[in-house]
Design a protein around this motif. Structure first.
Motif, PDB file in Angstrom:
ATOM      1  N   THR A  49       0.846  -1.184   0.000  1.00  0.00           N
ATOM      2  CA  THR A  49       0.000   0.000   0.000  1.00  0.00           C
ATOM      3  C   THR A  49       0.881   1.233   0.000  1.00  0.00           C
ATOM      4  N   ASN A  50       0.617   2.158  -0.903  1.00  0.00           N
ATOM      5  CA  ASN A  50       1.408   3.375  -0.977  1.00  0.00           C
ATOM      6  C   ASN A  50       1.100   4.278   0.204  1.00  0.00           C
ATOM      7  N   SER A  51       2.142   4.699   0.928  1.00  0.00           N
ATOM      8  CA  SER A  51       1.951   5.638   2.017  1.00  0.00           C
ATOM      9  C   SER A  51       1.842   7.050   1.437  1.00  0.00           C
ATOM     10  N   GLN A 105      -0.115  -3.125  11.640  1.00  0.00           N
ATOM     11  CA  GLN A 105      -0.427  -3.658  10.321  1.00  0.00           C
ATOM     12  C   GLN A 105      -1.685  -3.018   9.741  1.00  0.00           C
ATOM     13  N   SER A 106      -2.707  -2.896  10.550  1.00  0.00           N
ATOM     14  CA  SER A 106      -3.973  -2.350  10.074  1.00  0.00           C
ATOM     15  C   SER A 106      -3.838  -0.883   9.682  1.00  0.00           C
ATOM     16  N   LEU A 107      -3.122  -0.096  10.474  1.00  0.00           N
ATOM     17  CA  LEU A 107      -2.932   1.314  10.163  1.00  0.00           C
ATOM     18  C   LEU A 107      -2.076   1.499   8.910  1.00  0.00           C
ATOM     19  N   ARG A 108      -1.054   0.693   8.766  1.00  0.00           N
ATOM     20  CA  ARG A 108      -0.216   0.774   7.562  1.00  0.00           C
ATOM     21  C   ARG A 108      -1.008   0.402   6.316  1.00  0.00           C
ATOM     22  N   ALA A 109      -1.868  -0.604   6.438  1.00  0.00           N
ATOM     23  CA  ALA A 109      -2.623  -1.094   5.282  1.00  0.00           C
ATOM     24  C   ALA A 109      -3.579  -0.052   4.737  1.00  0.00           C
ATOM     25  N   LYS A 112      -3.053   5.704   4.622  1.00  0.00           N
ATOM     26  CA  LYS A 112      -3.421   7.078   4.965  1.00  0.00           C
ATOM     27  C   LYS A 112      -2.294   7.854   5.638  1.00  0.00           C
ATOM     28  N   TYR A 113      -1.199   7.165   5.982  1.00  0.00           N
ATOM     29  CA  TYR A 113      -0.164   7.806   6.793  1.00  0.00           C
ATOM     30  C   TYR A 113       1.203   7.720   6.115  1.00  0.00           C
ATOM     31  N   ARG A 114       2.061   8.663   6.482  1.00  0.00           N
ATOM     32  CA  ARG A 114       3.412   8.637   5.927  1.00  0.00           C
ATOM     33  C   ARG A 114       4.215   7.495   6.544  1.00  0.00           C
ATOM     34  N   GLN A 115       4.045   7.320   7.856  1.00  0.00           N
ATOM     35  CA  GLN A 115       4.710   6.222   8.542  1.00  0.00           C
ATOM     36  C   GLN A 115       3.864   5.780   9.727  1.00  0.00           C
ATOM     37  N   VAL A 116       3.937   4.485  10.015  1.00  0.00           N
ATOM     38  CA  VAL A 116       3.358   3.938  11.236  1.00  0.00           C
ATOM     39  C   VAL A 116       4.429   3.027  11.820  1.00  0.00           C
ATOM     40  N   GLN A 117       4.951   3.400  12.992  1.00  0.00           N
ATOM     41  CA  GLN A 117       6.080   2.681  13.561  1.00  0.00           C
ATOM     42  C   GLN A 117       5.895   2.463  15.051  1.00  0.00           C
ATOM     43  N   ALA A 197     -10.921  -0.112  15.701  1.00  0.00           N
ATOM     44  CA  ALA A 197     -10.055   0.899  16.297  1.00  0.00           C
ATOM     45  C   ALA A 197      -9.294   1.681  15.230  1.00  0.00           C
ATOM     46  N   ALA A 198      -8.758   0.990  14.236  1.00  0.00           N
ATOM     47  CA  ALA A 198      -8.023   1.662  13.164  1.00  0.00           C
ATOM     48  C   ALA A 198      -8.937   2.607  12.392  1.00  0.00           C
ATOM     49  N   THR A 199     -10.182   2.189  12.167  1.00  0.00           N
ATOM     50  CA  THR A 199     -11.153   3.044  11.485  1.00  0.00           C
ATOM     51  C   THR A 199     -11.482   4.265  12.328  1.00  0.00           C
ATOM     52  N   GLY A 200     -11.641   4.077  13.630  1.00  0.00           N
ATOM     53  CA  GLY A 200     -11.928   5.191  14.524  1.00  0.00           C
ATOM     54  C   GLY A 200     -10.810   6.217  14.548  1.00  0.00           C
TER      55      GLY A 200
END
Length: 212
Positions: A49-51, A105-109, A112-117, A197-200
């Motif tokens: 998925t493209n960030s 994993q869910s947030l990265r997928a 919507k974000y530049r980075q999730v770490q 939670a990721a959707t929220g």
């Protein structure tokens, strides 16, 4: 399904095989001459998925757990007072770490974000996500169910203020009485909570940034 681990439950679970993406690991270690069975939840395959180059940077901190969940044994609750754990059935990873990994994993997928770490792998970020897993257990009354109880909060790194928080409490029926069915239900239940939670979080941040 509650009670001591020496009941017929253990005999049934001793013949489990991996199914529905759940991996069953048989440890060479034994307790009292009996093998310990380890389980892990399913980690969904995530396509590339493209960030967003102009997106936010999210840091995911530690997901705390009660001390009882730290040793990895699968827990059960019967009635309003009895709690216990299965000595021969354990998680391969600590539940708090499993929650953290799934959330990342869910947030990265989402793309919507530049980075999730994880907090340990990034020097700075716009928001910090942290929380506590209160319950990740088999519930035996009424019927056999799985329960996930998770609290998450979002901290603005610039101000240090909590700008969003939610408590997710979800029960799901267990389709059977063997440990295999309990683990499958816990897996599916946790996946559902993490998706919500990721959707929220995504919805809040889109609104806060004026992109919603």
């Amino acid at each position: 399904m509650s009670g001591t681990d020496g009941s017929g439950k253990v005999m049934r679970s001793a013949i489990l095989i991996g199914s529905l993406g759940i991996v069953w690991l048989l440890s060479s270690a034994c307790v009292g001459g009996r093998p310990i069975h380890y389980y892990t939840i399913n980690h969904p395959a995530i396509t590339d998925t493209n960030s967003k180059s102009d997106g936010l940077v999210l840091l995911v901190g530690r997901i705390g757990t009660p001390e009882a969940l730290e040793d990895g044994r699968i827990h059960y609750r019967s009635g309003s007072n009895e709690v216990g754990s299965y000595e021969y059935h354990r998680w391969a990873e600590r539940p708090g770490q499993m929650v953290r990994d799934l959330l990342i994993q869910s947030l990265r997928a989402s793309g919507k974000y530049r980075q999730v770490q994880e907090t340990s792998s990034a020097a700075g970020g716009d928001y910090l996500i942290r929380g506590k897993l209160f319950e990740f257990s088999e519930i035996d009354e009424p019927g056999i169910q799985s329960r996930v109880s998770l609290h998450l909060e979002l901290v603005d790194r610039k101000t240090g203020l909590v700008v969003w928080d939610r408590h997710y409490n979800r029960d799901e029926p267990v389709d059977g009485k063997a440990m295999k069915e309990v683990v499958i239900s816990l897996d599916h239940n946790l996946q559902h909570v993490i998706t919500d939670a990721a959707t929220g979080i995504e919805t809040f941040l889109a609104t806060a940034s004026g992109r919603g």
